[in-house]
Motif scaffolding. Structure first.
Motif, PDB file in Angstrom:
ATOM      1  N   ARG A 138       0.847  -1.205   0.000  1.00 24.09           N
ATOM      2  CA  ARG A 138       0.000   0.000   0.000  1.00 24.09           C
ATOM      3  C   ARG A 138       0.876   1.247   0.000  1.00 24.09           C
ATOM      4  N   GLN A 139       1.943   1.197   0.780  1.00 29.37           N
ATOM      5  CA  GLN A 139       2.877   2.330   0.815  1.00 29.37           C
ATOM      6  C   GLN A 139       3.540   2.507  -0.551  1.00 29.37           C
ATOM      7  N   THR A 140       3.958   1.418  -1.159  1.00 28.75           N
ATOM      8  CA  THR A 140       4.596   1.498  -2.476  1.00 28.75           C
ATOM      9  C   THR A 140       3.608   2.017  -3.520  1.00 28.75           C
ATOM     10  N   ARG A 141       2.332   1.632  -3.416  1.00 31.98           N
ATOM     11  CA  ARG A 141       1.319   2.175  -4.330  1.00 31.98           C
ATOM     12  C   ARG A 141       1.162   3.681  -4.149  1.00 31.98           C
ATOM     13  N   ARG A 142       1.217   4.136  -2.896  1.00 35.33           N
ATOM     14  CA  ARG A 142       1.129   5.587  -2.651  1.00 35.33           C
ATOM     15  C   ARG A 142       2.324   6.300  -3.274  1.00 35.33           C
ATOM     16  N   VAL A 143       3.504   5.735  -3.096  1.00 33.78           N
ATOM     17  CA  VAL A 143       4.707   6.325  -3.698  1.00 33.78           C
ATOM     18  C   VAL A 143       4.579   6.328  -5.220  1.00 33.78           C
ATOM     19  N   ALA A 144       4.103   5.226  -5.783  1.00 30.11           N
ATOM     20  CA  ALA A 144       3.927   5.144  -7.240  1.00 30.11           C
ATOM     21  C   ALA A 144       2.913   6.173  -7.724  1.00 30.11           C
ATOM     22  N   THR A 145       1.829   6.326  -6.988  1.00 29.85           N
ATOM     23  CA  THR A 145       0.803   7.312  -7.354  1.00 29.85           C
ATOM     24  C   THR A 145       1.398   8.714  -7.391  1.00 29.85           C
ATOM     25  N   LEU A 146       2.129   9.061  -6.356  1.00 28.71           N
ATOM     26  CA  LEU A 146       2.747  10.388  -6.302  1.00 28.71           C
ATOM     27  C   LEU A 146       3.808  10.550  -7.379  1.00 28.71           C
ATOM     28  N   ALA A 147       4.598   9.505  -7.594  1.00 30.44           N
ATOM     29  CA  ALA A 147       5.663   9.577  -8.604  1.00 30.44           C
ATOM     30  C   ALA A 147       5.096   9.770 -10.006  1.00 30.44           C
ATOM     31  N   VAL A 148       4.038   9.038 -10.327  1.00 31.38           N
ATOM     32  CA  VAL A 148       3.473   9.128 -11.680  1.00 31.38           C
ATOM     33  C   VAL A 148       2.621  10.379 -11.857  1.00 31.38           C
ATOM     34  N   THR A 149       1.795  10.696 -10.863  1.00 31.06           N
ATOM     35  CA  THR A 149       0.891  11.836 -11.047  1.00 31.06           C
ATOM     36  C   THR A 149       1.585  13.181 -10.910  1.00 31.06           C
ATOM     37  N   PHE A 150       2.616  13.266 -10.063  1.00 32.03           N
ATOM     38  CA  PHE A 150       3.275  14.561  -9.918  1.00 32.03           C
ATOM     39  C   PHE A 150       4.738  14.547 -10.336  1.00 32.03           C
ATOM     40  N   HIS A 151       5.572  13.804  -9.647  1.00 36.67           N
ATOM     41  CA  HIS A 151       7.021  13.939  -9.813  1.00 36.67           C
ATOM     42  C   HIS A 151       7.507  13.695 -11.240  1.00 36.67           C
ATOM     43  N   ALA A 152       7.072  12.633 -11.857  1.00 37.68           N
ATOM     44  CA  ALA A 152       7.534  12.339 -13.218  1.00 37.68           C
ATOM     45  C   ALA A 152       7.058  13.410 -14.196  1.00 37.68           C
ATOM     46  N   ASN A 153       5.802  13.811 -14.070  1.00 37.43           N
ATOM     47  CA  ASN A 153       5.274  14.855 -14.953  1.00 37.43           C
ATOM     48  C   ASN A 153       5.953  16.197 -14.689  1.00 37.43           C
ATOM     49  N   PHE A 154       6.137  16.524 -13.420  1.00 37.37           N
ATOM     50  CA  PHE A 154       6.830  17.769 -13.078  1.00 37.37           C
ATOM     51  C   PHE A 154       8.235  17.773 -13.679  1.00 37.37           C
ATOM     52  N   ASN A 155       8.956  16.667 -13.505  1.00 35.90           N
ATOM     53  CA  ASN A 155      10.307  16.590 -14.054  1.00 35.90           C
ATOM     54  C   ASN A 155      10.311  16.735 -15.568  1.00 35.90           C
ATOM     55  N   TYR A 156       9.378  16.086 -16.218  1.00 37.34           N
ATOM     56  CA  TYR A 156       9.328  16.161 -17.678  1.00 37.34           C
ATOM     57  C   TYR A 156       9.096  17.599 -18.143  1.00 37.34           C
ATOM     58  N   VAL A 157       8.117  18.254 -17.552  1.00 39.26           N
ATOM     59  CA  VAL A 157       7.801  19.633 -17.938  1.00 39.26           C
ATOM     60  C   VAL A 157       8.921  20.573 -17.517  1.00 39.26           C
ATOM     61  N   TRP A 158       9.415  20.417 -16.299  1.00 39.77           N
ATOM     62  CA  TRP A 158      10.467  21.291 -15.767  1.00 39.77           C
ATOM     63  C   TRP A 158      11.741  21.200 -16.606  1.00 39.77           C
ATOM     64  N   LEU A 159      12.177  19.978 -16.906  1.00 39.59           N
ATOM     65  CA  LEU A 159      13.396  19.823 -17.696  1.00 39.59           C
ATOM     66  C   LEU A 159      13.215  20.373 -19.113  1.00 39.59           C
ATOM     67  N   GLY A 160      12.019  20.243 -19.652  1.00 42.76           N
ATOM     68  CA  GLY A 160      11.735  20.826 -20.960  1.00 42.76           C
ATOM     69  C   GLY A 160      11.767  22.343 -20.927  1.00 42.76           C
ATOM     70  N   LEU A 161      11.187  22.929 -19.873  1.00 39.04           N
ATOM     71  CA  LEU A 161      11.226  24.386 -19.724  1.00 39.04           C
ATOM     72  C   LEU A 161      12.653  24.896 -19.591  1.00 39.04           C
ATOM     73  N   LEU A 162      13.445  24.206 -18.793  1.00 39.90           N
ATOM     74  CA  LEU A 162      14.842  24.614 -18.638  1.00 39.90           C
ATOM     75  C   LEU A 162      15.583  24.557 -19.968  1.00 39.90           C
ATOM     76  N   GLU A 163      15.320  23.512 -20.741  1.00 36.92           N
ATOM     77  CA  GLU A 163      16.017  23.372 -22.025  1.00 36.92           C
ATOM     78  C   GLU A 163      15.582  24.448 -23.004  1.00 36.92           C
ATOM     79  N   ARG A 164      14.294  24.800 -23.003  1.00 37.02           N
ATOM     80  CA  ARG A 164      13.836  25.859 -23.905  1.00 37.02           C
ATOM     81  C   ARG A 164      14.370  27.225 -23.483  1.00 37.02           C
ATOM     82  N   ALA A 165      14.406  27.462 -22.177  1.00 32.10           N
ATOM     83  CA  ALA A 165      14.875  28.760 -21.680  1.00 32.10           C
ATOM     84  C   ALA A 165      16.392  28.903 -21.791  1.00 32.10           C
ATOM     85  N   LEU A 166      17.110  27.809 -21.606  1.00 30.38           N
ATOM     86  CA  LEU A 166      18.578  27.823 -21.603  1.00 30.38           C
ATOM     87  C   LEU A 166      19.083  26.685 -22.483  1.00 30.38           C
TER      88      LEU A 166
END
Length: 196
Positions: free
Chosen positions: A46-74
């Protein structure tokens, strides 16, 4: 087995966002599962599912968008661009990621005070991350192709997930607490093992 790499490469070129998000989420979740194993307890799926939920719904998407923004800006891999991306990542991206982890996990665990872990562990975790993430991102921004940057962050995030999941469960966000607990458990295991 040899055919998986070309298939993964094609998927990353055709569908970079979902491929990176799924790789990141899988690796981050595996870090939590390994952290539980290293502590010697029963697997808490259950704990691992919570971590997976957070990783997929926020962290992975945030990283993808954030790294793309950084690359476009710099754009580019020139030393000045790489160092600017690194600075922005550590000053803006890292605090967002740490805050989202502690708050998100508290929400998913239905804690009464969803900001308690954040208040208690943010600075220690952020400072611990400054020992690790600048080196990871320096490599990421200077050597890794853009379409693989989130996945690369997920590979390195596997180790980070072991640490932050431990910190969220029983640590205080410092590297010292993580190493102390692991050393104590390993010493106990060695002392408890029958001599040959």
């Amino acid at each position: 087995m040899a055919g998986w790499w070309p298939a993964l490469s094609r998927a990353a070129r055709r569908h970079p966002w979902p491929t990176n998000v799924l790789l990141y989420g899988s690796l981050f979740s595996a870090g939590d599962a390994l952290q539980q194993r290293l502590q010697g307890g029963e697997a808490d799926w259950r704990q691992t599912r919570r971590v997976a939920t957070l990783a997929v719904t926020f962290h992975a998407n945030f990283n993808y968008v954030w790294l793309g923004l950084l690359e476009r800006a710099l754009p580019g891999r020139a030393p000045r661009a790489v160092l600017a991306k690194l600075l922005w990542d550590q000053v803006v991206g890292a605090p967002i990621a740490v805050s989202a982890f502690y708050t998100g996990m508290s929400i998913l665990q239905e804690k009464d005070d969803i900001f308690l872990d954040l208040k208690q562990k943010f600075w220690n975790t952020y400072l611990s991350g400054l020992v690790y993430w600048p080196f990871v991102q320096l490599t990421n921004f200077s050597l890794v192709p853009v379409q693989w940057r989130t996945a690369y962050t997920g590979v390195c995030g596997f180790l980070w997930a072991i640490f932050v999941c431990f910190s969220q469960q029983s640590g205080d966000g410092t590297l010292k607490s993580a190493f102390t607990i692991l050393r104590t458990k390993w010493t106990s295991a060695i002392e408890g093992s029958p001599e040959k």
